[in-house]
Design an enzyme around this catalytic site. Sequence first.
Site, PDB file in Angstrom:
ATOM      1  N   HIS A 130      78.999  33.393  51.352  1.00 52.86           N
ATOM      2  CA  HIS A 130      78.925  34.843  51.135  1.00 52.86           C
ATOM      3  C   HIS A 130      80.153  35.532  51.736  1.00 52.86           C
ATOM      4  O   HIS A 130      80.524  35.249  52.866  1.00 52.86           O
ATOM      5  CB  HIS A 130      77.665  35.416  51.794  1.00 52.86           C
ATOM      6  CG  HIS A 130      76.405  35.058  51.073  1.00 52.86           C
ATOM      7  ND1 HIS A 130      75.195  35.638  51.336  1.00 52.86           N
ATOM      8  CD2 HIS A 130      76.179  34.166  50.071  1.00 52.86           C
ATOM      9  CE1 HIS A 130      74.272  35.138  50.534  1.00 52.86           C
ATOM     10  NE2 HIS A 130      74.844  34.222  49.770  1.00 52.86           N
ATOM     11  N   TYR A 171      70.442  44.228  54.663  1.00 52.39           N
ATOM     12  CA  TYR A 171      69.786  44.727  55.878  1.00 52.39           C
ATOM     13  C   TYR A 171      69.374  46.167  55.580  1.00 52.39           C
ATOM     14  O   TYR A 171      70.241  47.022  55.368  1.00 52.39           O
ATOM     15  CB  TYR A 171      70.750  44.717  57.058  1.00 52.39           C
ATOM     16  CG  TYR A 171      71.076  43.328  57.584  1.00 52.39           C
ATOM     17  CD1 TYR A 171      70.343  42.776  58.630  1.00 52.39           C
ATOM     18  CD2 TYR A 171      72.129  42.580  57.059  1.00 52.39           C
ATOM     19  CE1 TYR A 171      70.636  41.510  59.132  1.00 52.39           C
ATOM     20  CE2 TYR A 171      72.432  41.315  57.553  1.00 52.39           C
ATOM     21  CZ  TYR A 171      71.679  40.789  58.592  1.00 52.39           C
ATOM     22  OH  TYR A 171      71.968  39.538  59.093  1.00 52.39           O
ATOM     23  N   PRO A 228      67.092  38.196  66.122  1.00 46.76           N
ATOM     24  CA  PRO A 228      67.727  37.552  64.970  1.00 46.76           C
ATOM     25  C   PRO A 228      68.570  38.493  64.098  1.00 46.76           C
ATOM     26  O   PRO A 228      69.255  38.027  63.184  1.00 46.76           O
ATOM     27  CB  PRO A 228      66.543  36.993  64.167  1.00 46.76           C
ATOM     28  CG  PRO A 228      65.351  37.747  64.628  1.00 46.76           C
ATOM     29  CD  PRO A 228      65.619  38.199  66.023  1.00 46.76           C
ATOM     30  N   LYS A 233      72.829  35.347  65.181  1.00 44.21           N
ATOM     31  CA  LYS A 233      73.725  34.689  66.150  1.00 44.21           C
ATOM     32  C   LYS A 233      73.128  33.498  66.892  1.00 44.21           C
ATOM     33  O   LYS A 233      73.872  32.715  67.493  1.00 44.21           O
ATOM     34  CB  LYS A 233      74.172  35.722  67.206  1.00 44.21           C
ATOM     35  CG  LYS A 233      75.106  36.781  66.668  1.00 44.21           C
ATOM     36  CD  LYS A 233      76.487  36.203  66.438  1.00 44.21           C
ATOM     37  CE  LYS A 233      77.373  37.118  65.648  1.00 44.21           C
ATOM     38  NZ  LYS A 233      77.839  36.554  64.385  1.00 44.21           N
ATOM     39  N   TYR A 236      80.169  39.901  62.939  1.00 41.86           N
ATOM     40  CA  TYR A 236      79.202  39.194  62.101  1.00 41.86           C
ATOM     41  C   TYR A 236      79.704  37.796  61.712  1.00 41.86           C
ATOM     42  O   TYR A 236      78.941  36.823  61.751  1.00 41.86           O
ATOM     43  CB  TYR A 236      78.878  40.038  60.856  1.00 41.86           C
ATOM     44  CG  TYR A 236      77.627  39.581  60.153  1.00 41.86           C
ATOM     45  CD1 TYR A 236      76.366  39.982  60.594  1.00 41.86           C
ATOM     46  CD2 TYR A 236      77.695  38.728  59.060  1.00 41.86           C
ATOM     47  CE1 TYR A 236      75.210  39.547  59.962  1.00 41.86           C
ATOM     48  CE2 TYR A 236      76.545  38.287  58.420  1.00 41.86           C
ATOM     49  CZ  TYR A 236      75.314  38.698  58.880  1.00 41.86           C
ATOM     50  OH  TYR A 236      74.163  38.254  58.252  1.00 41.86           O
TER      51      TYR A 236
HETATM   52  P1  RFL Z   1      65.517  24.893  69.333  1.00 38.86           P
HETATM   53  O1  RFL Z   1      65.859  24.887  67.911  1.00 38.86           O
HETATM   54  O2  RFL Z   1      64.342  25.696  69.786  1.00 38.86           O
HETATM   55  O3  RFL Z   1      65.324  23.374  69.760  1.00 38.86           O
HETATM   56  C1  RFL Z   1      64.767  23.004  71.012  1.00 38.86           C
HETATM   57  C2  RFL Z   1      64.073  21.663  70.851  1.00 38.86           C
HETATM   58  O4  RFL Z   1      63.552  21.235  72.108  1.00 38.86           O
HETATM   59  C3  RFL Z   1      62.243  20.726  71.919  1.00 38.86           C
HETATM   60  N1  RFL Z   1      61.513  20.794  73.210  1.00 38.86           N
HETATM   61  C4  RFL Z   1      61.310  19.738  74.006  1.00 38.86           C
HETATM   62  N2  RFL Z   1      61.644  18.443  73.885  1.00 38.86           N
HETATM   63  C5  RFL Z   1      61.272  17.594  74.889  1.00 38.86           C
HETATM   64  N3  RFL Z   1      60.581  18.009  75.976  1.00 38.86           N
HETATM   65  C6  RFL Z   1      60.210  19.287  76.146  1.00 38.86           C
HETATM   66  N4  RFL Z   1      59.530  19.669  77.197  1.00 38.86           N
HETATM   67  C7  RFL Z   1      60.585  20.225  75.131  1.00 38.86           C
HETATM   68  N5  RFL Z   1      60.405  21.558  74.968  1.00 38.86           N
HETATM   69  C8  RFL Z   1      60.968  21.878  73.807  1.00 38.86           C
HETATM   70  C9  RFL Z   1      61.664  21.589  70.824  1.00 38.86           C
HETATM   71  O5  RFL Z   1      60.564  20.975  70.156  1.00 38.86           O
HETATM   72  C10 RFL Z   1      62.873  21.755  69.911  1.00 38.86           C
HETATM   73  O6  RFL Z   1      62.952  20.719  68.941  1.00 38.86           O
HETATM   74  O7  RFL Z   1      66.744  25.360  70.228  1.00 38.86           O
HETATM   75  P2  RFL Z   1      68.370  25.172  69.998  1.00 38.86           P
HETATM   76  O8  RFL Z   1      68.691  23.755  69.644  1.00 38.86           O
HETATM   77  O9  RFL Z   1      68.981  25.800  71.178  1.00 38.86           O
HETATM   78  O10 RFL Z   1      68.686  26.034  68.695  1.00 38.86           O
HETATM   79  C11 RFL Z   1      68.586  27.436  68.708  1.00 38.86           C
HETATM   80  C12 RFL Z   1      68.148  27.953  67.339  1.00 38.86           C
HETATM   81  O11 RFL Z   1      66.990  27.242  66.915  1.00 38.86           O
HETATM   82  C13 RFL Z   1      67.866  29.467  67.339  1.00 38.86           C
HETATM   83  O12 RFL Z   1      68.788  30.143  68.159  1.00 38.86           O
HETATM   84  C14 RFL Z   1      67.947  30.079  65.928  1.00 38.86           C
HETATM   85  O13 RFL Z   1      66.929  29.577  65.095  1.00 38.86           O
HETATM   86  C15 RFL Z   1      67.831  31.605  65.992  1.00 38.86           C
HETATM   87  N6  RFL Z   1      67.819  32.257  64.667  1.00 38.86           N
HETATM   88  C16 RFL Z   1      68.978  32.437  63.945  1.00 38.86           C
HETATM   89  N7  RFL Z   1      70.149  31.970  64.429  1.00 38.86           N
HETATM   90  C17 RFL Z   1      71.299  32.069  63.672  1.00 38.86           C
HETATM   91  O14 RFL Z   1      72.362  31.653  64.151  1.00 38.86           O
HETATM   92  N8  RFL Z   1      71.318  32.638  62.401  1.00 38.86           N
HETATM   93  C18 RFL Z   1      70.164  33.111  61.853  1.00 38.86           C
HETATM   94  O15 RFL Z   1      70.190  33.547  60.694  1.00 38.86           O
HETATM   95  C19 RFL Z   1      68.947  33.055  62.628  1.00 38.86           C
HETATM   96  N9  RFL Z   1      67.791  33.510  62.131  1.00 38.86           N
HETATM   97  C20 RFL Z   1      66.606  32.713  64.129  1.00 38.86           C
HETATM   98  C21 RFL Z   1      66.632  33.352  62.842  1.00 38.86           C
HETATM   99  C22 RFL Z   1      65.392  32.565  64.803  1.00 38.86           C
HETATM  100  C23 RFL Z   1      64.224  33.056  64.239  1.00 38.86           C
HETATM  101  N10 RFL Z   1      63.027  32.876  64.944  1.00 38.86           N
HETATM  102  C24 RFL Z   1      61.982  32.048  64.469  1.00 38.86           C
HETATM  103  C25 RFL Z   1      62.942  33.352  66.304  1.00 38.86           C
HETATM  104  C26 RFL Z   1      65.470  33.846  62.276  1.00 38.86           C
HETATM  105  C27 RFL Z   1      64.265  33.723  62.994  1.00 38.86           C
HETATM  106  C28 RFL Z   1      63.023  34.316  62.375  1.00 38.86           C
HETATM  107  C1  PHB Z   2      67.751  34.198  57.457  1.00 31.16           C
HETATM  108  O1  PHB Z   2      68.205  33.944  56.327  1.00 31.16           O
HETATM  109  O2  PHB Z   2      66.770  33.588  57.919  1.00 31.16           O
HETATM  110  C2  PHB Z   2      68.370  35.255  58.279  1.00 31.16           C
HETATM  111  C3  PHB Z   2      69.514  35.892  57.817  1.00 31.16           C
HETATM  112  C4  PHB Z   2      70.108  36.893  58.576  1.00 31.16           C
HETATM  113  C5  PHB Z   2      69.546  37.251  59.802  1.00 31.16           C
HETATM  114  C6  PHB Z   2      68.405  36.603  60.273  1.00 31.16           C
HETATM  115  C7  PHB Z   2      67.820  35.604  59.502  1.00 31.16           C
HETATM  116  O3  PHB Z   2      70.125  38.232  60.528  1.00 31.16           O
END
Ligand code: RFL
Ligand code: PHB
Length: 394
Positions: free
Chosen positions: A75, A204, A296, A300, A388
């Site tokens: 994009h 957004y 989110p 980031k 961004y």
């Molecule tokens: P994770 O992905 O949470 O992975 C951590 C892992 O550790 C495991 N764990 C354990 N393992 C062993 N022993 C224990 N005691 C443990 N406790 C936990 C867990 O099961 C898991 O597998 O962390 P990590 O690797 O730091 O990654 C971070 C990302 O997952 C997170 O920041 C993003 O998903 C946030 N996020 C977004 N980030 C972006 O860069 N772009 C996006 O568009 C974006 N959209 C989002 C998001 C997060 C969202 N939610 C659900 C809060 C959209 C949403 C809705």
């Molecule tokens: C997504 O596609 O899940 C998404 C995109 C942009 C955001 C957060 C989540 O800011």
Amino acid sequence: MKTVRTQVAIIGAGPAGLVLGQILHRNGIESIILEERDRAYVERRLRAGVLEQGSADLLRELGVGERMDREKLVHHGVHLQFEGERHRIDLSGLTGGKSITVYGQHEIVKDLIAARLAQGGPLRFEVRDVQLHDLASERPRVTVRDADEPHEITCDFIAGCDGSHGVSLPSAPAGHFTTFERSYPFSWLGILASVPPSLDELVYAWHERGFALHSMRSPTITRLYVQCPAEDSIEAWPDERIWAELQARLAMSDGWQLLEGPILEKGIARIRSHVTEPMSCGRMYLAGDAAHIVPPTGAKGMNLALHDVRVLGSAMTSWYRTGDQRELEQYSATCLRRVWRAEHFSWWMTSMLHRLPSDDPFGAKLQLAQMRYLCRSSAAATSFAENYVGFEHA
Ligand code: RFL
Ligand code: PHB
């Protein structure tokens, strides 16, 4: 008890832990990854979708970008929508050609797990009772139940990549870490729908009824979010209510239509900001969500996680190659500069786009004034765009 020796024990097989394992492997450093969930759960967990250019480049450098490059959507702009009108921010035009990559986090996780297993790298799912010991010593240890057998892993370093509910952070002595946090009085309800995106870029949307976001995962799958009250449960949101709210908040005055389709998944996530300082304790280093959470809105979270482990992987490699500790000593300060820039950007975007229960009409006028400025001033739009797509100057 079975005793195992490795160089780096990595707790958590999310993007942070798996990418760190890959960086270390490519530099000839051994690691064991310990994950409490099963493989299917980790590979299905729906989360992020937007990769900064630097994150996509890192995955390519690590040799795990092939499927991403086949299936990704690139994009060059995003839309801000308010008062029934949509305004495009030309990300590429404003940043010297940079773009964002839309590719699901769980697809990245699948690619990383496949690469790890193909290399024969130890990756243990469904481990229980992970406990960290002797963090201040040169031989920290991890004890764990693996396939119901007690194991002890001795190592040089522990990488706490276990997300926001992990065990690494609470393993430090009381008082070691300082946390900074902010909670917001709302959540995001997210759905995945089997319908082509209604527009080929993200939208957004500010609306009196609350924020909404149009995103996507592929040419046939749409990802959509609506702001909802913090304590709402998913039972309060039957499919018809979700579509009605999305239709109202994403409606345009020119008659554009949001396409609807079967909802494949839905979930609610609390929105909060959280930073732990420093990002290390003795020989344990925190990375990704284990150390910091962003709302989110700025997309980031995963990008910060990948940046942390890029810095950590390089610091550990220097230490193993030459004994030089300086990068490890600087790890926390280096990462926190970028973390705080992302915290600010995410807080700022969140504050501009969401409605608060306490908002008075003055608050809404300020939000709209800020959005109009962003759409009309190239200075303001450039600042938004460079944040961004990923900052150079954190
Ligand atoms: P994770 O992905 O949470 O992975 C951590 C892992 O550790 C495991 N764990 C354990 N393992 C062993 N022993 C224990 N005691 C443990 N406790 C936990 C867990 O099961 C898991 O597998 O962390 P990590 O690797 O730091 O990654 C971070 C990302 O997952 C997170 O920041 C993003 O998903 C946030 N996020 C977004 N980030 C972006 O860069 N772009 C996006 O568009 C974006 N959209 C989002 C998001 C997060 C969202 N939610 C659900 C809060 C959209 C949403 C809705
Ligand atoms: C997504 O596609 O899940 C998404 C995109 C942009 C955001 C957060 C989540 O800011």
